[in-house]
Design a protein around this motif. Structure first.
Motif, PDB file in Angstrom:
ATOM      1  N   SER A 131     -24.403  16.782 -26.095  1.00  0.00           N
ATOM      2  CA  SER A 131     -23.803  16.326 -27.352  1.00  0.00           C
ATOM      3  C   SER A 131     -24.229  14.901 -27.707  1.00  0.00           C
ATOM      4  N   MET A 132     -25.177  14.351 -26.924  1.00  0.00           N
ATOM      5  CA  MET A 132     -25.743  13.010 -27.141  1.00  0.00           C
ATOM      6  C   MET A 132     -24.727  11.897 -26.953  1.00  0.00           C
ATOM      7  N   ALA A 185     -33.249   9.688 -23.112  1.00  0.00           N
ATOM      8  CA  ALA A 185     -32.385  10.517 -22.257  1.00  0.00           C
ATOM      9  C   ALA A 185     -31.359  11.275 -23.097  1.00  0.00           C
ATOM     10  N   LEU A 186     -30.780  10.609 -24.072  1.00  0.00           N
ATOM     11  CA  LEU A 186     -29.826  11.279 -24.963  1.00  0.00           C
ATOM     12  C   LEU A 186     -30.493  12.422 -25.722  1.00  0.00           C
ATOM     13  N   LEU A 243     -20.323  18.289 -16.725  1.00  0.00           N
ATOM     14  CA  LEU A 243     -20.099  16.888 -17.081  1.00  0.00           C
ATOM     15  C   LEU A 243     -19.141  16.234 -16.093  1.00  0.00           C
ATOM     16  N   GLU A 244     -18.027  16.917 -15.787  1.00  0.00           N
ATOM     17  CA  GLU A 244     -17.042  16.351 -14.871  1.00  0.00           C
ATOM     18  C   GLU A 244     -17.627  16.190 -13.471  1.00  0.00           C
ATOM     19  N   ASP A 284     -13.902   6.022 -31.362  1.00  0.00           N
ATOM     20  CA  ASP A 284     -14.944   6.853 -30.766  1.00  0.00           C
ATOM     21  C   ASP A 284     -16.250   6.069 -30.693  1.00  0.00           C
ATOM     22  N   SER A 285     -16.973   6.256 -29.609  1.00  0.00           N
ATOM     23  CA  SER A 285     -18.233   5.557 -29.406  1.00  0.00           C
ATOM     24  C   SER A 285     -19.243   6.525 -28.821  1.00  0.00           C
ATOM     25  N   SER A 286     -20.507   6.233 -29.006  1.00  0.00           N
ATOM     26  CA  SER A 286     -21.558   7.047 -28.403  1.00  0.00           C
ATOM     27  C   SER A 286     -21.656   6.806 -26.902  1.00  0.00           C
ATOM     28  N   PHE A 287     -21.027   5.720 -26.431  1.00  0.00           N
ATOM     29  CA  PHE A 287     -21.105   5.363 -25.013  1.00  0.00           C
ATOM     30  C   PHE A 287     -19.712   5.046 -24.480  1.00  0.00           C
TER      31      PHE A 287
END
Length: 467
Positions: A387-388, A363-364, A424-425, A187-190
């Motif tokens: 959700s950042m 932005a996050l 989001l999609e 899992d990653s923030s990006f």
């Protein structure tokens, strides 16, 4: 990693040229030494230069130094600027000084070496990262190698997404080196949005569907002298697949809209600019902003829209500029709405940022604070979520830096929202399709000759690639 780099050099037909290779004493330098050995054993002319220091090299460096030393004697240590080599005119300079582990600016003799390397017109190839570049924070003020090409491993690095690093990274090539699949799934923030992700989002049409299945979209756009923005947004919305599209526009733009987008319905509000918005209860999605101008009455117009419509909106252009001057409107934006600023519009909304990394983090945070999705437009457009989490887009080209391109994006995302894609999609798919269509247009007609309308024209070809 070294084998992958050498294979790339072979494919680029560069192995008939001499190589001047600079290696640091860390793992990046170890990669450089391994590349030097493979090239030397393949018959290439190789000269290796290593900064002299009391510091012992990393295990990778020491192993690969020993291996290279056993087959090649053209290895040089330097401790002053007078020892810097002068590469031949045709030499390829290979930069393997520092990689992802760098955490402080380069100084001393290495700083002077960077200036030395950047002073030549030779092709410069950096391994993993241009030396001096930080991987996940700003590098502004650092001495950094200006690479012609960067050969990075397995996955893109965060620093490659930032416009401030464009002068240093050159053409980036991602080389697979066999990292374990579980490592890549961490899992990653990006996340980088690619075709596989988009295919998982895209919903093909049912054979038994009708226009009601694909939603009723509304585009609120245009004013006297800026009807082009309304036309582009409306036509893009139609071409994105919305079942029905209504354009709300002033009387001065009515005939223009009827002629330019006959597939859409048009309703009039105001004479030269939009004065008020009709009831929106029946609309599945609403996009507002392109070409509406900045007028005092628009404050009340936006406030009324935000109060009435508690479904996600797409907010762009002049609507964002109005919000930036009236902060209470920002708090009133309906949850899960999508705003699509370019960097200057973003700074007007949320305050100046010193660098691209600071703007990204802001932005996050603002996505979370206001419960909105932010589409921060750029070469690698960034989509941030409440959700950042951040998503970088992988399509698009400089030819899309033309008037009206943002209006097209607003129309596409509004059309996808109407088709009941979640916010989001709709953002991810819309930005990807927008860029992909631009890539197809550039291939057909060049980046220089591309117009925003060409992005709309090639949307059909972009959709075909999703299948």
């Amino acid at each position: 990693a070294a084998i992958a780099c050498c294979q790339w050099l072979i494919e680029q037909h560069l192995t008939n040229l001499p190589f001047t290779i600079f290696c640091g004493k860390g793992n990046n330098g170890g990669d450089g030494l391994a590349i030097a050995r493979i090239l030397h054993q393949s018959g290439c002319t190789v000269s290796v230069y290593i900064p002299e220091s009391a510091k012992k090299g990393s295990e990778d460096f020491e192993i690969n130094f020993s291996r290279l030393q056993s087959v090649c004697s053209n290895i040089h240590f330097f401790s002053s600027t007078k020892d810097f080599p002068i590469p031949g005119e045709k030499d390829i300079i290979l930069d393997a000084l520092f990689g992802t582990g760098l955490n402080k600016p380069l100084d001393g003799i290495i700083s002077s070496l960077i200036d030395h390397i950047n002073g030549f017109k030779n092709r410069v190839i950096s391994i993993d990262l241009p030396s001096g570049l930080f991987v996940d924070t700003t590098s502004i003020g650092n001495k950094i190698v200006k690479a012609t090409d960067t050969l990075t491993f397995q996955a893109p690095k965060l620093c490659f997404m930032m416009a401030e690093n464009a002068p240093f990274i050159g053409n980036v090539t991602i080389l697979p080196i066999g990292l374990h699949k579980d490592f890549l799934l961490q899992d990653s923030s990006f996340e980088m949005v690619d075709l596989n992700i988009i295919k998982g989002i895209y919903k093909p049409r049912s054979a038994f569907s009708h226009k009601g299945n694909y939603g009723y979209a509304c585009i609120i756009a245009g004013s006297q002298g800026m009807m082009g923005a309304a036309i582009l947004a409306t036509r893009a919305c139609l071409k994105s697949g919305a079942g029905k599209v209504l354009c709300v526009t002033p009387k001065k733009g009515y005939a223009i809209m009827q002629i330019s987008a006959p597939e859409a319905m048009t309703t009039i509000s105001g004479n030269t600019f939009i004065k008020e918005i009709p009831a929106m209860n029946s609309k599945d999605s609403i996009g507002i902003g392109p070409g509406i101008g900045i007028h005092g009455s628009h404050i009340k117009l936006l406030s009324a829209l935000f109060e009435e419509c508690q479904k996600p909106l797409v907010i762009d252009a002049d609507a964002l500029n109005i919000i930036s001057g009236h902060r209470k409107l920002l708090q009133a934006i309906p949850p899960n709405s999508i705003i699509t600023p370019h960097p200057k519009e973003f700074d007007r909304l949320f305050g100046e940022s010193e660098n691209d990394f600071e703007r990204m983090q802001k932005a996050l945070q603002k996505s979370k604070e206001h419960k909105i999705y932010i589409v921060l437009k750029g070469h690698h457009t960034l989509i941030t979520t409440p959700s950042m989490k951040g998503y970088f887009n992988s399509t698009g080209n400089p030819g899309m830096a033309t008037g009206g391109s943002g209006d097209v994006l607003t129309g596409i995302i509004t059309g996808l929202l109407a088709q009941r894609y979640p916010a989001l999609e709709a953002s991810l798919l819309g930005v990807y399709l927008h860029g992909l269509s631009g890539d197809i247009a550039a291939e057909k007609m060049s980046q220089e000759a591309m117009l925003a309308g060409d992005i709309i024209h090639y949307l059909g070809d972009a959709f075909k690639q999703l299948r």
